[in-house]
Write a protein that holds these residues in place. Structure first.
Motif, PDB file in Angstrom:
ATOM      1  N   ASP A 150       0.748  -1.521  -0.215  1.00 31.42           N
ATOM      2  CA  ASP A 150      -0.049   0.133   0.169  1.00 31.42           C
ATOM      3  C   ASP A 150       0.818   1.534   0.390  1.00 31.42           C
ATOM      4  O   ASP A 150       0.248   1.867   0.057  1.00 31.42           O
ATOM      5  N   SER A 151       2.408   1.530  -1.032  1.00 32.63           N
ATOM      6  CA  SER A 151       2.882   2.083  -0.317  1.00 32.63           C
ATOM      7  C   SER A 151       2.696   2.893  -2.120  1.00 32.63           C
ATOM      8  O   SER A 151       2.238   2.482  -2.789  1.00 32.63           O
ATOM      9  N   PRO A 152       3.391   4.225  -1.729  1.00 37.55           N
ATOM     10  CA  PRO A 152       2.562   4.966  -3.582  1.00 37.55           C
ATOM     11  C   PRO A 152       3.824   4.669  -4.068  1.00 37.55           C
ATOM     12  O   PRO A 152       5.316   4.288  -3.108  1.00 37.55           O
ATOM     13  N   SER A 153       3.999   4.771  -5.456  1.00 41.66           N
ATOM     14  CA  SER A 153       4.747   4.657  -6.396  1.00 41.66           C
ATOM     15  C   SER A 153       6.161   5.821  -5.808  1.00 41.66           C
ATOM     16  O   SER A 153       5.640   6.428  -5.118  1.00 41.66           O
ATOM     17  N   LEU A 154       6.802   5.969  -6.943  1.00 34.92           N
ATOM     18  CA  LEU A 154       7.356   6.992  -6.994  1.00 34.92           C
ATOM     19  C   LEU A 154       7.527   8.563  -7.206  1.00 34.92           C
ATOM     20  O   LEU A 154       7.352   9.285  -7.082  1.00 34.92           O
ATOM     21  N   ALA A 155       6.358   8.115  -8.473  1.00 36.20           N
ATOM     22  CA  ALA A 155       5.472   8.812  -8.994  1.00 36.20           C
ATOM     23  C   ALA A 155       4.501   9.115  -7.884  1.00 36.20           C
ATOM     24  O   ALA A 155       4.254  11.130  -7.856  1.00 36.20           O
ATOM     25  N   GLY A 156       3.684   8.370  -6.802  1.00 36.98           N
ATOM     26  CA  GLY A 156       2.844   8.837  -5.886  1.00 36.98           C
ATOM     27  C   GLY A 156       3.930  10.178  -4.744  1.00 36.98           C
ATOM     28  O   GLY A 156       3.449  10.872  -4.534  1.00 36.98           O
ATOM     29  N   LEU A 157       4.899   9.390  -4.585  1.00 37.89           N
ATOM     30  CA  LEU A 157       5.636  10.275  -3.471  1.00 37.89           C
ATOM     31  C   LEU A 157       5.544  11.470  -4.350  1.00 37.89           C
ATOM     32  O   LEU A 157       6.305  12.766  -3.112  1.00 37.89           O
ATOM     33  N   LEU A 158       6.179  11.597  -5.146  1.00 42.27           N
ATOM     34  CA  LEU A 158       6.447  13.344  -5.866  1.00 42.27           C
ATOM     35  C   LEU A 158       5.467  13.665  -5.827  1.00 42.27           C
ATOM     36  O   LEU A 158       5.598  15.036  -5.238  1.00 42.27           O
ATOM     37  N   ARG A 159       4.556  12.875  -5.532  1.00 39.89           N
ATOM     38  CA  ARG A 159       3.099  14.177  -6.056  1.00 39.89           C
ATOM     39  C   ARG A 159       2.962  14.633  -4.164  1.00 39.89           C
ATOM     40  O   ARG A 159       2.591  15.590  -3.530  1.00 39.89           O
ATOM     41  N   LEU A 160       2.873  14.036  -2.873  1.00 39.48           N
ATOM     42  CA  LEU A 160       3.133  14.428  -1.283  1.00 39.48           C
ATOM     43  C   LEU A 160       3.857  15.383  -1.156  1.00 39.48           C
ATOM     44  O   LEU A 160       3.708  16.541  -0.929  1.00 39.48           O
ATOM     45  N   ILE A 161       5.005  14.836  -1.738  1.00 36.10           N
ATOM     46  CA  ILE A 161       6.675  16.552  -1.437  1.00 36.10           C
ATOM     47  C   ILE A 161       6.284  17.421  -2.036  1.00 36.10           C
ATOM     48  O   ILE A 161       6.824  18.538  -1.925  1.00 36.10           O
ATOM     49  N   HIS A 162       5.827  17.098  -3.611  1.00 38.74           N
ATOM     50  CA  HIS A 162       5.620  18.622  -3.959  1.00 38.74           C
ATOM     51  C   HIS A 162       4.931  19.765  -3.624  1.00 38.74           C
ATOM     52  O   HIS A 162       5.010  20.551  -3.718  1.00 38.74           O
ATOM     53  N   ASP A 163       3.147  19.271  -2.783  1.00 43.60           N
ATOM     54  CA  ASP A 163       2.752  19.872  -1.752  1.00 43.60           C
ATOM     55  C   ASP A 163       4.322  20.999  -0.759  1.00 43.60           C
ATOM     56  O   ASP A 163       3.067  21.638   0.235  1.00 43.60           O
ATOM     57  N   VAL A 164       4.750  20.144   0.037  1.00 45.16           N
ATOM     58  CA  VAL A 164       5.744  20.628   0.672  1.00 45.16           C
ATOM     59  C   VAL A 164       6.042  21.916   1.064  1.00 45.16           C
ATOM     60  O   VAL A 164       5.679  22.110  -0.292  1.00 45.16           O
ATOM     61  N   GLU A 165       5.574  22.655   1.461  1.00 46.42           N
ATOM     62  CA  GLU A 165       5.534  24.385   1.543  1.00 46.42           C
ATOM     63  C   GLU A 165       6.774  25.194   1.840  1.00 46.42           C
ATOM     64  O   GLU A 165       8.082  24.063   2.560  1.00 46.42           O
ATOM     65  N   GLY A 166       7.129  26.165   1.269  1.00 49.07           N
ATOM     66  CA  GLY A 166       8.818  26.516   0.808  1.00 49.07           C
ATOM     67  C   GLY A 166       9.907  25.840  -0.350  1.00 49.07           C
ATOM     68  O   GLY A 166      10.963  26.219  -0.464  1.00 49.07           O
ATOM     69  N   LEU A 167       9.546  24.354  -0.685  1.00 43.67           N
ATOM     70  CA  LEU A 167      10.084  23.287  -1.677  1.00 43.67           C
ATOM     71  C   LEU A 167      10.076  24.687  -2.796  1.00 43.67           C
ATOM     72  O   LEU A 167       8.822  24.633  -3.359  1.00 43.67           O
ATOM     73  N   GLU A 168      11.027  24.471  -3.668  1.00 47.32           N
ATOM     74  CA  GLU A 168      11.003  24.848  -4.965  1.00 47.32           C
ATOM     75  C   GLU A 168      10.928  24.201  -5.759  1.00 47.32           C
ATOM     76  O   GLU A 168      10.882  24.033  -7.282  1.00 47.32           O
ATOM     77  N   ARG A 169      12.706  23.213  -5.387  1.00 50.08           N
ATOM     78  CA  ARG A 169      12.483  22.349  -6.851  1.00 50.08           C
ATOM     79  C   ARG A 169      12.512  20.571  -5.840  1.00 50.08           C
ATOM     80  O   ARG A 169      13.200  20.059  -4.856  1.00 50.08           O
ATOM     81  N   ILE A 170      12.175  19.643  -6.859  1.00 51.01           N
ATOM     82  CA  ILE A 170      12.736  18.582  -6.356  1.00 51.01           C
ATOM     83  C   ILE A 170      12.987  17.770  -7.983  1.00 51.01           C
ATOM     84  O   ILE A 170      13.090  17.825  -8.640  1.00 51.01           O
ATOM     85  N   ARG A 171      14.115  16.925  -6.992  1.00 46.23           N
ATOM     86  CA  ARG A 171      15.154  16.155  -8.072  1.00 46.23           C
ATOM     87  C   ARG A 171      14.665  14.715  -7.663  1.00 46.23           C
ATOM     88  O   ARG A 171      14.766  14.584  -6.786  1.00 46.23           O
ATOM     89  N   PHE A 172      15.156  13.181  -8.205  1.00 44.38           N
ATOM     90  CA  PHE A 172      15.820  12.328  -7.680  1.00 44.38           C
ATOM     91  C   PHE A 172      16.680  11.562  -8.888  1.00 44.38           C
ATOM     92  O   PHE A 172      17.029  11.892  -9.849  1.00 44.38           O
ATOM     93  N   LEU A 173      17.839  10.671  -8.101  1.00 44.34           N
ATOM     94  CA  LEU A 173      17.804   9.773  -9.255  1.00 44.34           C
ATOM     95  C   LEU A 173      18.395   9.166  -7.898  1.00 44.34           C
ATOM     96  O   LEU A 173      18.553   8.409  -6.882  1.00 44.34           O
ATOM     97  N   THR A 174      18.687   7.360  -8.811  1.00 42.70           N
ATOM     98  CA  THR A 174      18.752   7.370 -10.324  1.00 42.70           C
ATOM     99  C   THR A 174      18.216   6.574 -11.261  1.00 42.70           C
ATOM    100  O   THR A 174      17.626   4.883  -9.496  1.00 42.70           O
TER     101      THR A 174
END
Length: 190
Positions: A93-117
């Motif tokens: 029942d964990s989100p995928s990386l795409a789902g995690l990006l959606r959760l983190i995207h809403d964090v106030e003050g954050l301007e950029r998100i990257r991921f690797l590898t």
């Protein structure tokens, strides 16, 4: 090392990750591990033996860490994993990386998100769609293609072919005009 990790985990339980005083308000970018280890067994790789099998962190812990970093002035986070695209596949029942990006995207003050590898076998349309829809997620992808020769890829036990690589790149290029791709390549001697 264990004491530092235990302290960090207790701070995370309180939804706080305290940066050193010298970095608070000055640190612009931070790395946030989301997947530890790796369950692939590529010919040349020591990661599964040194870091263990693939283990995703709970999404709530990751979001809490990112939220804490943003409150301390961090503007950009890079989510880390040996094969970051496999995030969440080992947790029911964990989100995928795409789902995690959606959760983190809403964090106030954050301007950029990257991921690797990333990995050509797991870089899918859902991830491309999330990158496309979320303006804070940078269209910056690192793909360890290792080699363009199918025999070499087979010898390396990479689990993909040059066609898989081309398909991954084409899907991404079709969606984005201004894209940053870092292609990491090496070859085995013949």
């Amino acid at each position: 090392m264990e004491d530092a990790e235990t302290t960090r985990r207790f701070l995370m339980m309180d939804e706080e990750l305290i940066l050193p005083l010298a970095e608070q308000g000055r640190l612009v970018s931070a790395h946030v591990p989301v997947v530890y280890g790796c369950s692939h067994a590529c010919t040349f790789c020591i990661i599964p033996y040194k870091r263990g099998v693939e283990r995703s962190r709970p999404a709530d812990d990751i979001v809490a860490e990112v939220r804490s970093l943003a409150r301390q002035g961090v503007k950009e986070v890079t989510l880390l994993g040996q094969i970051v695209d496999r995030y969440g596949r080992d947790i029911p029942d964990s989100p995928s990386l795409a789902g995690l990006l959606r959760l983190i995207h809403d964090v106030e003050g954050l301007e950029r998100i990257r991921f690797l590898t990333s990995h050509p076998n797991y870089f899918d349309d859902n991830l491309i769609e999330a990158i496309s829809e979320l303006p804070r997620v940078m269209p910056h992808i690192e793909l360890p293609i290792q080699a363009g020769d199918d025999d070499v890829l087979s010898d390396m036990k990479r689990g993909y072919t040059s066609r898989t690589i081309a398909t991954s790149l084409q899907g991404f290029a079709n969606e984005f005009r201004n894209v940053q791709l870092l292609l990491i390549s090496s070859s085995l001697p013949r």
